[in-house]
Design a protein around this motif. Structure first.
Motif, PDB file in Angstrom:
ATOM      1  N   SER A   1     -25.396 -24.318  42.149  1.00 36.49           N
ATOM      2  CA  SER A   1     -25.183 -22.379  41.870  1.00 36.49           C
ATOM      3  C   SER A   1     -24.029 -22.270  41.114  1.00 36.49           C
ATOM      4  O   SER A   1     -23.707 -21.178  40.363  1.00 36.49           O
ATOM      5  CB  SER A   1     -26.245 -21.822  42.465  1.00 36.49           C
ATOM      6  OG  SER A   1     -25.271 -20.770  43.686  1.00 36.49           O
ATOM      7  N   ARG A   2     -22.635 -22.986  41.265  1.00 34.55           N
ATOM      8  CA  ARG A   2     -22.013 -22.614  41.017  1.00 34.55           C
ATOM      9  C   ARG A   2     -21.914 -22.809  39.419  1.00 34.55           C
ATOM     10  O   ARG A   2     -21.820 -24.141  38.699  1.00 34.55           O
ATOM     11  CB  ARG A   2     -20.945 -23.342  41.506  1.00 34.55           C
ATOM     12  CG  ARG A   2     -19.000 -22.658  40.885  1.00 34.55           C
ATOM     13  CD  ARG A   2     -18.359 -23.400  41.825  1.00 34.55           C
ATOM     14  NE  ARG A   2     -17.848 -22.743  42.619  1.00 34.55           N
ATOM     15  CZ  ARG A   2     -17.020 -22.818  44.010  1.00 34.55           C
ATOM     16  NH1 ARG A   2     -16.509 -24.120  43.581  1.00 34.55           N
ATOM     17  NH2 ARG A   2     -16.841 -22.198  44.701  1.00 34.55           N
ATOM     18  N   VAL A   3     -21.207 -22.087  38.621  1.00 35.27           N
ATOM     19  CA  VAL A   3     -20.822 -22.275  37.440  1.00 35.27           C
ATOM     20  C   VAL A   3     -19.572 -22.234  36.866  1.00 35.27           C
ATOM     21  O   VAL A   3     -18.767 -21.436  37.467  1.00 35.27           O
ATOM     22  CB  VAL A   3     -21.245 -21.846  36.217  1.00 35.27           C
ATOM     23  CG1 VAL A   3     -20.784 -21.985  34.843  1.00 35.27           C
ATOM     24  CG2 VAL A   3     -22.981 -21.294  35.859  1.00 35.27           C
ATOM     25  N   VAL A   4     -19.138 -23.499  36.204  1.00 36.34           N
ATOM     26  CA  VAL A   4     -17.226 -23.605  36.259  1.00 36.34           C
ATOM     27  C   VAL A   4     -16.918 -23.502  35.200  1.00 36.34           C
ATOM     28  O   VAL A   4     -16.811 -24.323  33.809  1.00 36.34           O
ATOM     29  CB  VAL A   4     -16.385 -24.567  36.832  1.00 36.34           C
ATOM     30  CG1 VAL A   4     -15.110 -24.583  37.116  1.00 36.34           C
ATOM     31  CG2 VAL A   4     -17.182 -25.308  38.443  1.00 36.34           C
ATOM     32  N   ILE A   5     -15.693 -22.728  34.622  1.00 37.23           N
ATOM     33  CA  ILE A   5     -15.761 -22.175  33.410  1.00 37.23           C
ATOM     34  C   ILE A   5     -13.988 -22.833  33.293  1.00 37.23           C
ATOM     35  O   ILE A   5     -13.592 -21.804  33.889  1.00 37.23           O
ATOM     36  CB  ILE A   5     -15.870 -20.838  33.061  1.00 37.23           C
ATOM     37  CG1 ILE A   5     -17.386 -20.696  33.121  1.00 37.23           C
ATOM     38  CG2 ILE A   5     -15.208 -20.758  31.454  1.00 37.23           C
ATOM     39  CD1 ILE A   5     -17.093 -19.153  32.309  1.00 37.23           C
ATOM     40  N   PHE A   6     -13.969 -23.744  32.503  1.00 33.67           N
ATOM     41  CA  PHE A   6     -12.064 -23.324  32.367  1.00 33.67           C
ATOM     42  C   PHE A   6     -11.483 -23.344  30.889  1.00 33.67           C
ATOM     43  O   PHE A   6     -12.284 -23.675  29.764  1.00 33.67           O
ATOM     44  CB  PHE A   6     -11.697 -25.026  32.011  1.00 33.67           C
ATOM     45  CG  PHE A   6     -12.117 -26.456  33.594  1.00 33.67           C
ATOM     46  CD1 PHE A   6     -11.226 -26.483  34.722  1.00 33.67           C
ATOM     47  CD2 PHE A   6     -14.273 -26.889  33.470  1.00 33.67           C
ATOM     48  CE1 PHE A   6     -11.999 -26.646  35.502  1.00 33.67           C
ATOM     49  CE2 PHE A   6     -14.259 -27.000  34.915  1.00 33.67           C
ATOM     50  CZ  PHE A   6     -13.311 -26.946  35.803  1.00 33.67           C
ATOM     51  N   ASP A   7     -10.861 -22.229  30.962  1.00 37.14           N
ATOM     52  CA  ASP A   7      -9.741 -21.651  29.807  1.00 37.14           C
ATOM     53  C   ASP A   7      -9.270 -23.235  29.852  1.00 37.14           C
ATOM     54  O   ASP A   7      -7.954 -23.230  29.992  1.00 37.14           O
ATOM     55  CB  ASP A   7      -9.097 -20.807  30.181  1.00 37.14           C
ATOM     56  CG  ASP A   7      -8.492 -19.444  28.846  1.00 37.14           C
ATOM     57  OD1 ASP A   7      -9.080 -20.155  27.931  1.00 37.14           O
ATOM     58  OD2 ASP A   7      -7.034 -19.396  29.074  1.00 37.14           O
ATOM     59  N   LEU A   8      -9.020 -23.771  28.160  1.00 36.97           N
ATOM     60  CA  LEU A   8      -8.186 -24.438  27.661  1.00 36.97           C
ATOM     61  C   LEU A   8      -7.115 -23.942  26.535  1.00 36.97           C
ATOM     62  O   LEU A   8      -7.278 -22.781  26.208  1.00 36.97           O
ATOM     63  CB  LEU A   8      -8.756 -25.563  27.473  1.00 36.97           C
ATOM     64  CG  LEU A   8      -9.984 -26.537  28.205  1.00 36.97           C
ATOM     65  CD1 LEU A   8     -10.881 -27.396  27.953  1.00 36.97           C
ATOM     66  CD2 LEU A   8      -9.574 -27.074  29.593  1.00 36.97           C
ATOM     67  N   PRO A   9      -6.774 -24.659  26.638  1.00 44.62           N
ATOM     68  CA  PRO A   9      -4.975 -24.205  25.608  1.00 44.62           C
ATOM     69  C   PRO A   9      -6.238 -24.293  24.188  1.00 44.62           C
ATOM     70  O   PRO A   9      -7.224 -25.308  23.801  1.00 44.62           O
ATOM     71  CB  PRO A   9      -4.397 -25.897  25.164  1.00 44.62           C
ATOM     72  CG  PRO A   9      -4.885 -26.450  26.318  1.00 44.62           C
ATOM     73  CD  PRO A   9      -5.398 -25.743  26.808  1.00 44.62           C
ATOM     74  N   PRO A  10      -5.736 -23.987  23.034  1.00 47.25           N
ATOM     75  CA  PRO A  10      -6.033 -24.391  21.469  1.00 47.25           C
ATOM     76  C   PRO A  10      -6.131 -25.759  21.299  1.00 47.25           C
ATOM     77  O   PRO A  10      -4.991 -26.397  21.371  1.00 47.25           O
ATOM     78  CB  PRO A  10      -4.927 -23.640  20.623  1.00 47.25           C
ATOM     79  CG  PRO A  10      -4.216 -22.826  21.659  1.00 47.25           C
ATOM     80  CD  PRO A  10      -4.195 -22.596  23.124  1.00 47.25           C
ATOM     81  N   LEU A  11      -7.361 -25.866  20.415  1.00 49.43           N
ATOM     82  CA  LEU A  11      -8.184 -27.728  20.307  1.00 49.43           C
ATOM     83  C   LEU A  11      -5.910 -28.049  19.027  1.00 49.43           C
ATOM     84  O   LEU A  11      -6.176 -29.371  19.351  1.00 49.43           O
ATOM     85  CB  LEU A  11      -8.939 -27.700  19.499  1.00 49.43           C
ATOM     86  CG  LEU A  11      -9.477 -29.032  18.902  1.00 49.43           C
ATOM     87  CD1 LEU A  11      -9.967 -29.840  20.239  1.00 49.43           C
ATOM     88  CD2 LEU A  11     -10.856 -28.890  19.035  1.00 49.43           C
ATOM     89  N   LEU A  12      -6.096 -27.546  18.316  1.00 49.50           N
ATOM     90  CA  LEU A  12      -5.460 -27.974  17.161  1.00 49.50           C
ATOM     91  C   LEU A  12      -3.569 -28.451  17.687  1.00 49.50           C
ATOM     92  O   LEU A  12      -3.128 -27.886  16.916  1.00 49.50           O
ATOM     93  CB  LEU A  12      -5.540 -27.427  16.282  1.00 49.50           C
ATOM     94  CG  LEU A  12      -6.576 -27.523  15.594  1.00 49.50           C
ATOM     95  CD1 LEU A  12      -7.530 -27.109  13.999  1.00 49.50           C
ATOM     96  CD2 LEU A  12      -7.376 -28.641  15.288  1.00 49.50           C
TER      97      LEU A  12
END
Length: 266
Positions: free
Chosen positions: A198-209
């Motif tokens: 039931s868990r949603v894991v959200i990853f805050d990533l760096p800016p793509l460019l």
């Protein structure tokens, strides 16, 4: 997890002393119990003034400023459930698009959704901000986990919000691209994804460019959400970002920092 074990052991004892059939907790009920009982996870209180200063508005589900995140949550969860996705990456073309603030607010909004739990992981290893924005004590963080000085249960934090857990990063990590593409990070992502259905894991990533960090780790994550800053990101930056993102796994694009009426925050 300790609360789940206690519930199961109690049911077993009742079953052995009573001839009547006993009802054991379902997987969904067990997950819910585990989400609400933090025995091994550090629980900390958040400061309302700091949250307000950092534009974290979804903590209070009764706030009239969180409706945009609730709408985004509903749209994101619908797409993820339709595809069997449980891990979500959040990135932006460039810095200052507000992706971290959006990631925190979205994770909190998901946590308010009674059938889901949310885990927010700070994978912006070049400029980690999640723990700072929330005001979390980070005596143990992802840095220690990656360095082998801590176990997963030692670095998770519950910011006194049911069904919401954070894995913060204290300081920048050198050679971040190599770290994010490593088998160790791949195993960590898989573990976080599979531990609770039931868990949603959200990853805050760096800016793509800004680097190749996102491209290195994105194949390990189910889907991605692109945050675009109104008046900041150019058409070319948006097009270049979409070129690097797999269309089949793109949940959508959020236009952030838009002035709206009726006290809408985004």
């Amino acid at each position: 997890m300790e609360r789940i074990k206690q519930a199961i052991e109690k049911a077993k004892r009742q079953a052995s002393s009573n001839s009547k059939p006993q009802v054991m907790p379902s997987a969904e009920q067990a997950a819910e119990l585990g989400a609400l009982s933090y025995v091994h996870t550090k629980v900390v209180s958040l400061q309302a003034e700091l949250l307000e200063r950092n534009r974290i508005v979804a903590y209070n589900k009764n706030s009239n400023m969180g409706w945009a995140f609730d709408l985004l949550r509903t749209q994101v969860l619908k797409t993820m459930e339709e595809n069997g996705w449980r891990t979500l990456a959040i990135t932006s073309p460039t810095a200052e698009a507000g992706k971290t603030v959006l990631a925190i607010n979205l994770a909190m909004s998901i946590a308010h959704h009674t059938t889901k739990t949310a885990l927010l992981v700070d994978f912006d290893l070049r400029r980690p901000k999640v723990g700072e924005y929330l005001g979390l004590p980070m005596d143990k963080s992802l840095n220690d986990l990656l360095g082998g000085q801590a176990e997963l249960q030692d670095v998770l934090v519950n910011p006194s919000l049911p069904r919401f857990v954070v894995l913060p990063t204290l300081k920048p990590v050198s050679h971040s691209t190599e770290v994010l593409s490593s088998a160790k990070v791949g195993n960590l992502i898989a573990d976080l994804r599979e531990r609770y259905e039931s868990r949603v894991v959200i990853f805050d990533l760096p800016p793509l460019l800004s680097s190749d960090d996102v491209i290195a780790v994105l194949p390990k994550i189910d889907c991605v959400l692109l945050v675009v800053a109104n008046g900041t990101n150019s058409k070319k930056e948006i097009e270049d970002s979409l070129h690097h993102l797999p269309a089949a796994n793109l949940v959508g694009t959020v236009l952030n920092k838009v002035k709206a009426e009726q006290n809408a925050y985004y």
